[in-house]
Write an enzyme that holds these catalytic residues in place. Structure first.
Site, PDB file in Angstrom:
ATOM      1  N   ASN A 210       2.475 -15.495  10.435  1.00  0.00           N
ATOM      2  CA  ASN A 210       2.977 -16.535  11.328  1.00  0.00           C
ATOM      3  C   ASN A 210       4.097 -17.341  10.682  1.00  0.00           C
ATOM      4  O   ASN A 210       4.130 -17.507   9.461  1.00  0.00           O
ATOM      5  CB  ASN A 210       1.840 -17.468  11.745  1.00  0.00           C
ATOM      6  CG  ASN A 210       0.719 -16.717  12.443  1.00  0.00           C
ATOM      7  OD1 ASN A 210       0.945 -15.640  13.007  1.00  0.00           O
ATOM      8  ND2 ASN A 210      -0.478 -17.257  12.399  1.00  0.00           N
ATOM      9  N   VAL A 211       4.971 -17.895  11.512  1.00  0.00           N
ATOM     10  CA  VAL A 211       6.092 -18.710  11.026  1.00  0.00           C
ATOM     11  C   VAL A 211       5.941 -20.168  11.427  1.00  0.00           C
ATOM     12  O   VAL A 211       6.882 -20.947  11.312  1.00  0.00           O
ATOM     13  CB  VAL A 211       7.435 -18.146  11.562  1.00  0.00           C
ATOM     14  CG1 VAL A 211       7.680 -16.748  11.038  1.00  0.00           C
ATOM     15  CG2 VAL A 211       7.495 -18.169  13.091  1.00  0.00           C
TER      16      VAL A 211
ATOM     17  N   HIS B 135       6.506 -13.657   6.873  1.00  0.00           N
ATOM     18  CA  HIS B 135       7.707 -13.598   7.711  1.00  0.00           C
ATOM     19  C   HIS B 135       8.518 -14.889   7.665  1.00  0.00           C
ATOM     20  O   HIS B 135       9.373 -15.111   8.528  1.00  0.00           O
ATOM     21  CB  HIS B 135       7.315 -13.264   9.154  1.00  0.00           C
ATOM     22  CG  HIS B 135       6.686 -11.918   9.286  1.00  0.00           C
ATOM     23  ND1 HIS B 135       5.750 -11.606  10.252  1.00  0.00           N
ATOM     24  CD2 HIS B 135       6.843 -10.780   8.553  1.00  0.00           C
ATOM     25  CE1 HIS B 135       5.362 -10.356  10.117  1.00  0.00           C
ATOM     26  NE2 HIS B 135       6.007  -9.830   9.093  1.00  0.00           N
TER      27      HIS B 135
ATOM     28  N   CYS C  20      27.139 -23.553   8.209  1.00  0.00           N
ATOM     29  CA  CYS C  20      26.582 -24.114   6.976  1.00  0.00           C
ATOM     30  C   CYS C  20      27.400 -25.337   6.555  1.00  0.00           C
ATOM     31  O   CYS C  20      28.637 -25.278   6.502  1.00  0.00           O
ATOM     32  CB  CYS C  20      26.588 -23.060   5.874  1.00  0.00           C
ATOM     33  SG  CYS C  20      26.075 -23.668   4.248  1.00  0.00           S
TER      34      CYS C  20
ATOM     35  N   SER D 221      -3.188  -8.058  15.508  1.00  0.00           N
ATOM     36  CA  SER D 221      -3.348  -6.720  16.064  1.00  0.00           C
ATOM     37  C   SER D 221      -2.917  -5.644  15.077  1.00  0.00           C
ATOM     38  O   SER D 221      -3.145  -4.456  15.312  1.00  0.00           O
ATOM     39  CB  SER D 221      -2.523  -6.580  17.350  1.00  0.00           C
ATOM     40  OG  SER D 221      -1.143  -6.704  17.054  1.00  0.00           O
TER      41      SER D 221
ATOM     42  N   LEU E  83     -11.703 -17.101  17.085  1.00  0.00           N
ATOM     43  CA  LEU E  83     -11.633 -17.400  15.654  1.00  0.00           C
ATOM     44  C   LEU E  83     -12.102 -18.811  15.311  1.00  0.00           C
ATOM     45  O   LEU E  83     -12.762 -19.005  14.286  1.00  0.00           O
ATOM     46  CB  LEU E  83     -10.197 -17.207  15.161  1.00  0.00           C
ATOM     47  CG  LEU E  83      -9.777 -15.759  14.947  1.00  0.00           C
ATOM     48  CD1 LEU E  83      -8.290 -15.671  14.683  1.00  0.00           C
ATOM     49  CD2 LEU E  83     -10.545 -15.160  13.787  1.00  0.00           C
TER      50      LEU E  83
END
Length: 312
Positions: free
Chosen positions: A133-134, A150, A210, A252, A294
């Site tokens: 997860n991010v 990730h 940037c 998954s 969960l």
């Protein structure tokens, strides 16, 4: 190597607060032979287990997953690395949609599952956490050393000079360039933090370069089609090698970036336990398999094993 900033709270947003806790008395809704076997595995293993989490652990925090019954891949094609790096139009589309949605991801709070994983880690049943997860929710729940396979939406990297900065800083610059950017309320939010937007809003969006070198900015996340940095992958394999087995939570395992750790553990003869609502690509390697919510399962495990939940 540039230092990575600590997670920031977006300006003007409410601080993260805990999601609703799992309900029901410990053990009341999860009693089953497979659940009992999972509790025994954690309690009797000669070494802690390595946890691998996916989007399913964050759905109870209000963040959708990609592949569940209401998964966003049914409605949404995520940005690819090739599209982002190869097209100014692709970068404009990503930053417009992400600017509209990332604050909603970052306002999400850890849920009972995140806190229970941290409780199990503190109590010595879990050696470490690898997350696909991010959203930064494991860090927000206290698991500061979780390996974010990730990357994280709260960081931005320059593809030209490599400078890493906080997403909060870029958010302020994008607001200055694009004003209030109205018309995004109620849009569908996706796990990668973007939302569906009208083409006109995307077309008129102004992208910030940037601040240090004028180069191309990219979220510090791994896009579809992009390779996870090798040192990060090595850290994950080392964590799996050091643990007694792997406990998969809410993934998954469709993409190889996570599945490879399950296969690696199975080849080494280590137990693999999977808790996920729906089938996974690693089910044929699983020693134990549970299809249960969960938050309830992990909270119950923490109580059953005497692992106090961290304050939240």
């Amino acid at each position: 190597m540039p230092t990575q900033p600590q997670p920031h709270q977006p300006p003007g947003s409410a601080p993260r607060t805990p999601a609703a806790p799992a309900t029901g008395a410990p053990g009341a809704s999860v009693a089953s032979p497979a659940y009992d076997a999972l509790a025994r595995l954690l309690a009797t293993a000669p070494a802690p287990l390595t946890v691998l989490t996916g989007a399913g652990i964050s759905t109870e925090s209000g963040i959708p997953d990609y592949r569940g019954p209401a998964g966003s891949l049914r409605h949404h094609t995520p940005m690819t690395y090739e599209e982002f790096t190869g097209s100014e139009e692709g970068r404009r589309r990503y930053w417009a949609r992400s600017h509209a949605g990332w604050r909603r991801i970052w306002r999400a709070a850890p849920n009972a599952g995140h806190y229970a994983v941290e409780a199990l880690r503190r109590a010595g049943f879990v050696s470490g956490v690898i997350t696909q997860n991010v959203d930064g929710l494991h860090r927000a729940a206290g698991t500061r050393e979780a390996i974010e396979l990730h990357g994280g939406l709260d960081r931005v990297i320059c593809l030209d000079c490599g400078r890493v900065t906080a997403r909060e800083e870029l958010d302020g610059r994008l607001r200055a360039l694009n004003g209030d950017f109205t018309g995004t309320e109620g849009a569908r939010i996706n796990p990668d933090g973007d939302v569906e937007l009208p083409a006109a809003l995307v077309r008129d969006f102004r992208v910030a370069p940037c601040a240090a070198c004028g180069g191309v900015l990219k979220p510090d996340v791994v896009f579809f089609g992009e390779t996870v940095p090798k040192p990060r992958v090595r850290r994950c394999f080392d964590l799996v090698d050091a643990g007694h087995g792997v406990l998969v939570l809410g993934s998954s395992l469709t993409v190889m970036s996570g599945l490879r750790f399950v296969r690696h553990a199975a080849r080494a003869g280590k137990p693999v336990a999977i808790v996920n609502q729906g089938p996974t690509r690693g089910d044929d390697r699983a020693t134990l398999r549970l299809d249960l919510p969960l938050g309830t399962v992990l909270t119950d495990l923490a109580h059953r094993l005497g692992a106090p939940l961290p304050p939240h």
